[in-house]
Scaffold this motif. Sequence first.
Motif, PDB file in Angstrom:
ATOM      1  N   ILE A  27       0.849  -1.187   0.000  1.00  0.00           N
ATOM      2  CA  ILE A  27       0.000   0.000   0.000  1.00  0.00           C
ATOM      3  C   ILE A  27       0.886   1.238   0.000  1.00  0.00           C
ATOM      4  CG2 ILE A  27      -1.715   1.332   1.297  1.00  0.00           C
ATOM      5  CD1 ILE A  27      -2.748  -1.257   2.463  1.00  0.00           C
ATOM      6  N   SER A  28       0.605   2.145  -0.887  1.00  0.00           N
ATOM      7  CA  SER A  28       1.250   3.453  -0.871  1.00  0.00           C
ATOM      8  C   SER A  28       0.159   4.506  -0.835  1.00  0.00           C
ATOM      9  CB  SER A  28       2.159   3.647  -2.093  1.00  0.00           C
ATOM     10  OG  SER A  28       1.428   3.542  -3.289  1.00  0.00           O
ATOM     11  N   MET A  29       0.426   5.607  -0.159  1.00  0.00           N
ATOM     12  CA  MET A  29      -0.649   6.566   0.058  1.00  0.00           C
ATOM     13  C   MET A  29      -0.114   7.953   0.335  1.00  0.00           C
ATOM     14  SD  MET A  29      -1.748   5.222   3.874  1.00  0.00           S
ATOM     15  CE  MET A  29      -2.962   6.487   4.117  1.00  0.00           C
ATOM     16  N   ASP A  30      -0.930   8.926  -0.058  1.00  0.00           N
ATOM     17  CA  ASP A  30      -0.809  10.313   0.361  1.00  0.00           C
ATOM     18  C   ASP A  30      -2.172  10.691   0.934  1.00  0.00           C
ATOM     19  OD1 ASP A  30       1.799  10.555  -0.679  1.00  0.00           O
ATOM     20  OD2 ASP A  30       1.001  10.986  -2.660  1.00  0.00           O
ATOM     21  N   GLY A  31      -2.170  11.663   1.804  1.00  0.00           N
ATOM     22  CA  GLY A  31      -3.476  12.048   2.341  1.00  0.00           C
ATOM     23  C   GLY A  31      -3.355  13.042   3.458  1.00  0.00           C
ATOM     24  N   LEU A  32      -4.485  13.323   4.088  1.00  0.00           N
ATOM     25  CA  LEU A  32      -4.496  14.252   5.209  1.00  0.00           C
ATOM     26  C   LEU A  32      -5.684  13.965   6.121  1.00  0.00           C
ATOM     27  CD1 LEU A  32      -6.908  16.567   4.610  1.00  0.00           C
ATOM     28  CD2 LEU A  32      -5.226  17.335   2.951  1.00  0.00           C
ATOM     29  N   TYR A  33      -5.501  14.400   7.365  1.00  0.00           N
ATOM     30  CA  TYR A  33      -6.547  14.344   8.387  1.00  0.00           C
ATOM     31  C   TYR A  33      -6.646  15.741   8.982  1.00  0.00           C
ATOM     32  CZ  TYR A  33      -8.402  13.565  13.120  1.00  0.00           C
ATOM     33  OH  TYR A  33      -9.119  13.650  14.291  1.00  0.00           O
ATOM     34  N   GLU A  34      -7.855  16.301   9.011  1.00  0.00           N
ATOM     35  CA  GLU A  34      -8.021  17.718   9.353  1.00  0.00           C
ATOM     36  C   GLU A  34      -9.067  17.869  10.460  1.00  0.00           C
ATOM     37  OE1 GLU A  34      -8.111  21.290   6.377  1.00  0.00           O
ATOM     38  OE2 GLU A  34     -10.152  20.592   6.677  1.00  0.00           O
ATOM     39  N   THR A  35      -8.760  18.712  11.459  1.00  0.00           N
ATOM     40  CA  THR A  35      -9.683  18.933  12.576  1.00  0.00           C
ATOM     41  C   THR A  35      -9.996  20.411  12.759  1.00  0.00           C
ATOM     42  OG1 THR A  35      -7.819  18.992  14.132  1.00  0.00           O
ATOM     43  CG2 THR A  35      -8.908  16.869  13.788  1.00  0.00           C
ATOM     44  N   LYS A  36     -10.131  21.145  11.671  1.00  0.00           N
ATOM     45  CA  LYS A  36     -10.520  22.552  11.794  1.00  0.00           C
ATOM     46  C   LYS A  36     -11.929  22.675  12.355  1.00  0.00           C
ATOM     47  CE  LYS A  36      -7.333  24.228   8.287  1.00  0.00           C
ATOM     48  NZ  LYS A  36      -7.139  24.941   7.006  1.00  0.00           N
ATOM     49  N   ASP A  37     -12.785  21.690  12.079  1.00  0.00           N
ATOM     50  CA  ASP A  37     -14.080  21.574  12.738  1.00  0.00           C
ATOM     51  C   ASP A  37     -14.009  20.311  13.581  1.00  0.00           C
ATOM     52  OD1 ASP A  37     -16.653  21.272  13.609  1.00  0.00           O
ATOM     53  OD2 ASP A  37     -17.604  21.463  11.641  1.00  0.00           O
ATOM     54  N   ILE A  38     -13.800  20.482  14.906  1.00  0.00           N
ATOM     55  CA  ILE A  38     -13.521  19.337  15.770  1.00  0.00           C
ATOM     56  C   ILE A  38     -14.682  18.372  15.824  1.00  0.00           C
ATOM     57  CG2 ILE A  38     -14.360  20.477  17.850  1.00  0.00           C
ATOM     58  CD1 ILE A  38     -11.360  18.069  17.508  1.00  0.00           C
ATOM     59  N   LYS A  39     -15.908  18.849  15.552  1.00  0.00           N
ATOM     60  CA  LYS A  39     -17.058  17.952  15.562  1.00  0.00           C
ATOM     61  C   LYS A  39     -17.172  17.157  14.273  1.00  0.00           C
ATOM     62  CE  LYS A  39     -20.045  20.229  18.916  1.00  0.00           C
ATOM     63  NZ  LYS A  39     -20.113  19.034  19.775  1.00  0.00           N
ATOM     64  N   LYS A  40     -16.480  17.592  13.221  1.00  0.00           N
ATOM     65  CA  LYS A  40     -16.528  16.883  11.944  1.00  0.00           C
ATOM     66  C   LYS A  40     -15.124  16.780  11.356  1.00  0.00           C
ATOM     67  CE  LYS A  40     -21.278  18.023  10.592  1.00  0.00           C
ATOM     68  NZ  LYS A  40     -22.128  18.644   9.546  1.00  0.00           N
ATOM     69  N   PRO A  41     -14.259  15.987  11.991  1.00  0.00           N
ATOM     70  CA  PRO A  41     -12.930  15.804  11.397  1.00  0.00           C
ATOM     71  C   PRO A  41     -13.047  15.148  10.034  1.00  0.00           C
ATOM     72  CG  PRO A  41     -13.313  14.231  13.169  1.00  0.00           C
ATOM     73  CD  PRO A  41     -14.448  15.199  13.214  1.00  0.00           C
ATOM     74  N   THR A  42     -12.256  15.607   9.107  1.00  0.00           N
ATOM     75  CA  THR A  42     -12.333  15.100   7.735  1.00  0.00           C
ATOM     76  C   THR A  42     -11.024  14.419   7.349  1.00  0.00           C
ATOM     77  OG1 THR A  42     -11.583  17.228   6.834  1.00  0.00           O
ATOM     78  CG2 THR A  42     -13.961  16.885   7.047  1.00  0.00           C
ATOM     79  N   PHE A  43     -11.091  13.586   6.324  1.00  0.00           N
ATOM     80  CA  PHE A  43      -9.905  12.902   5.833  1.00  0.00           C
ATOM     81  C   PHE A  43      -9.959  12.831   4.315  1.00  0.00           C
ATOM     82  CE2 PHE A  43     -13.069   9.589   6.236  1.00  0.00           C
ATOM     83  CZ  PHE A  43     -12.893   8.834   5.083  1.00  0.00           C
ATOM     84  N   TYR A  44      -8.795  12.692   3.722  1.00  0.00           N
ATOM     85  CA  TYR A  44      -8.673  12.465   2.276  1.00  0.00           C
ATOM     86  C   TYR A  44      -7.470  11.561   2.051  1.00  0.00           C
ATOM     87  CZ  TYR A  44      -7.283  13.019  -2.548  1.00  0.00           C
ATOM     88  OH  TYR A  44      -6.900  12.760  -3.828  1.00  0.00           O
TER      89      TYR A  44
END
Length: 890
Positions: free
Chosen positions: A589-606
Amino acid sequence: MKKALKIVAIVILLLLVGLISIPFLFKDKILTRVKAEINNNVNAKVDFKEFDLTIFRNFPNLTLVLGDMSIVGVNEFAGDTLAGIKTTAVSLDIMSVIKGSQIEINGISLDVPRIKLLVLKNGKANWDITKPAPDKPTTSSEPSQFKASLKKYTIDKGTIVYDDQSLGFHVEMNDFNHSGSGDFTQDLFTFSTKSEIATLTMSYGGVTYLSKVKTSLIADLEMDMVKSKYTFKKNELTLNELAMGFDGYLLMPANDIDMDLKFDIHQNEFRNFMSLIPGVYRDGFDKVQSKGKLAFNGFVKGRYNETTMPGFGVTLNIADGMFKYPDLPTAINNVSVDLNINNPDGVPDHTLINLKRMHAEMGQEPFDARLIVKTPVSDADIDATIKGSINLANISKMVPLEPGTSLKGNLDANVTAKGRMSAIESKKYEEFNANGTLLLNDFNYVSNDFKKGITISQCELVFNPKNVTLNRLDMVAGKTDIKATGWIDNLLSYLFKENELLKGTVDIKSNVIDLNDLMGESTASTASNDTTPSTVFEVPSNIDFLITASVGKVFYEDLILENAKGNLAIRDKTLGINGCSFNMLDGTISMDGLYETKDIKKPTFYFDLNLSQLDIKKTYEKFIAVQKFAPIAEKCKGTYSAKMDVKGVLDNKMEPVLNSFNGSGKLTTSNVSIENFTPMVKLADALKMDQFKKMALNNVNVSFKFADGRVKIEPFDLNIAGIKTTIDGSSGFDQTIDYNMNLNVPLALVGSQATGVVSGLLSQANKAAGTNLSLGKEVKVKAKITGTVDQPKIETGIKDMASNTVADIKEEIKQKFDATKQELEDKAKAEADRLKNEAETKAKAEADRLKKEAEAKAKAETDRLKKEAEDKLKKEADDKLKNLFGKPKK
């Protein structure tokens, strides 16, 4: 006399019957009013599972009992549980209920409440749920049906958490018992309270000041309800064995809070202060040998509102302190502390922190520190020194450690820092003196919580004005081994100035990282029933770190990642992953991505993923998301590869919200077998073709996308046991399926009976149409699969296969007739076009001939006229010359 007694007995019996029946008569009435009153006055979702009304609990008053009551926030606090209470009992004046006017509340008790008070960074509080009163009362509005005449309230076995994110202040109280009494109907009365807390933990700015401290508070407040003034009278606060009292008042007539409070300890022995140190206060503390004098006092005075804060001060003095457990060999000697924190007017920049001296001798090893900080907000002026050596193994000789705990190692510290922060900010490092080292050698720690232990052979930090350098970290924790180097920039600014950015880089190398060992039981939430987003990992906003890692194996739950490497970036509440790769599930598995918590109630990922040759069944077993969007994988054997990008939202348990998935990808497989997948088994039974129950698929290439809670498959072709098939459709994360299949079934697989019918129909069709068509090699069958994975619904055209085939023959005859007709039409049109072209060609040739003749005649005439004109002009010229020269020009 007997008759009178009978009458009295009957009257008493009737009264008792009446009192007992009142709860049943008025239960619905009170319940309606309770719910209406709640709905009319709060912005929250309030619910309770049980409701009872009794007179026996608090005779002669009625008691309203609510079971399993919950208060859940709305809007920005949606999903945030403000309170969950096992039992809520409200005492009601019985006469007010009978009269039916205003119902008077005399008392409230809360049994096993779990309360979380949360303040967001913007200052919004989750308990601010009372609806604002209307600007102007209307004739249709009704007055409140409840009147507070509260005289007593109690809280039993409560858990209360106060989390103020705007201040970085956190308090947690466990096994909290509290009672309060007073006549709130009076303008001036004494409010008496008593509180006991099994464990109190308090932190501020990331520093824990009290850890699991046994606490009690007895306080009497004079309540002046007219002036909104609350004055401390008799009171005592006890923290473990340190008791102190308060004097002063709070005045809150409007939004401002004016205060003048002082506190002072009731004892002056050093041992009482030592009881606050985590791990020191335990059974046997009463036998501790101690000496030394203690002074601890402070004040808070001034006004608090959104723009100002009161002045404050704290003084701590310890002189000639000594501390020794009688059954341990070594004492802590010569403890002295002289600390003064003072802010005279509440202006943060006027705060002065002056730790003139801190000295202690751990056996024969001295440890000293001092710190002065001025103007901490505008331009922190720092003068600090830490110097000393500690043999950590001696701590167990001075303080009893928890059973099963061992500690050893050598800590050497020699660090100084002196100068203004402005020098560092302007990169004038020569104007800021910061140097020294912090060295930890041969460290080992074992406890019941981490029996495998932590060993640090060496950790060396070197300080200079620009940064702190991690020269070496060599650590082993259980199965985990880590070697690291790096640096941290802007550390002092980060510590002394708000919202300063901490920068750094770390390079980590490891053979094994076992996250299961490192996390242990500490990852279990202490508030497992809390539905707030407290379990979400929030990426810091003021940290800018780059981490480069190379790890042989990573263990997480039941997953094993091998040959893991990549870069992690922490910045602006976002965790980025770049160039990350590892081996897992027999593939890569190879991957790039991010995890974001600018809205702590709705953390997002890509994530942008590239999966190569992963085992299908193992993937299904390890990932719940795959079980949801690709349930067919459970029945598959083989490997797959995929390229995909996916983005979505996580919930407050850090689990993906499947309906939020968006993205697309392409999946390829080779040598894959599917056996006993329920929808395909049902299809096989419907088609009478057992080959669908166990299929071998080769070179499958599928494009898909995530949308609206479903995985949508674009049409793709495959060969199932010699049957050419085209499939498209979708499956939902709720296990619903909706697929279309177009099958070209070889006639040999249709069955002899159906083949004979089709041949007979074909013969009749040929005779009627005068054609000579033969039966085709394939029969087209359409299938639709709906329902759920476990209960699929199959629709096929197998019953109409013969008629479908005849229809195909008729269509073929029609196509041949149409083709013949078209051929004749094409020939006629071609002949017409030929004649037309010939006529057009002849006409054009004649036109060209006539045109050329006309052009030749015109040219001859033009030439003639031209020659005549030229001859005439020449004759005229000759005549003029002859006249001029007497002879013609030759």
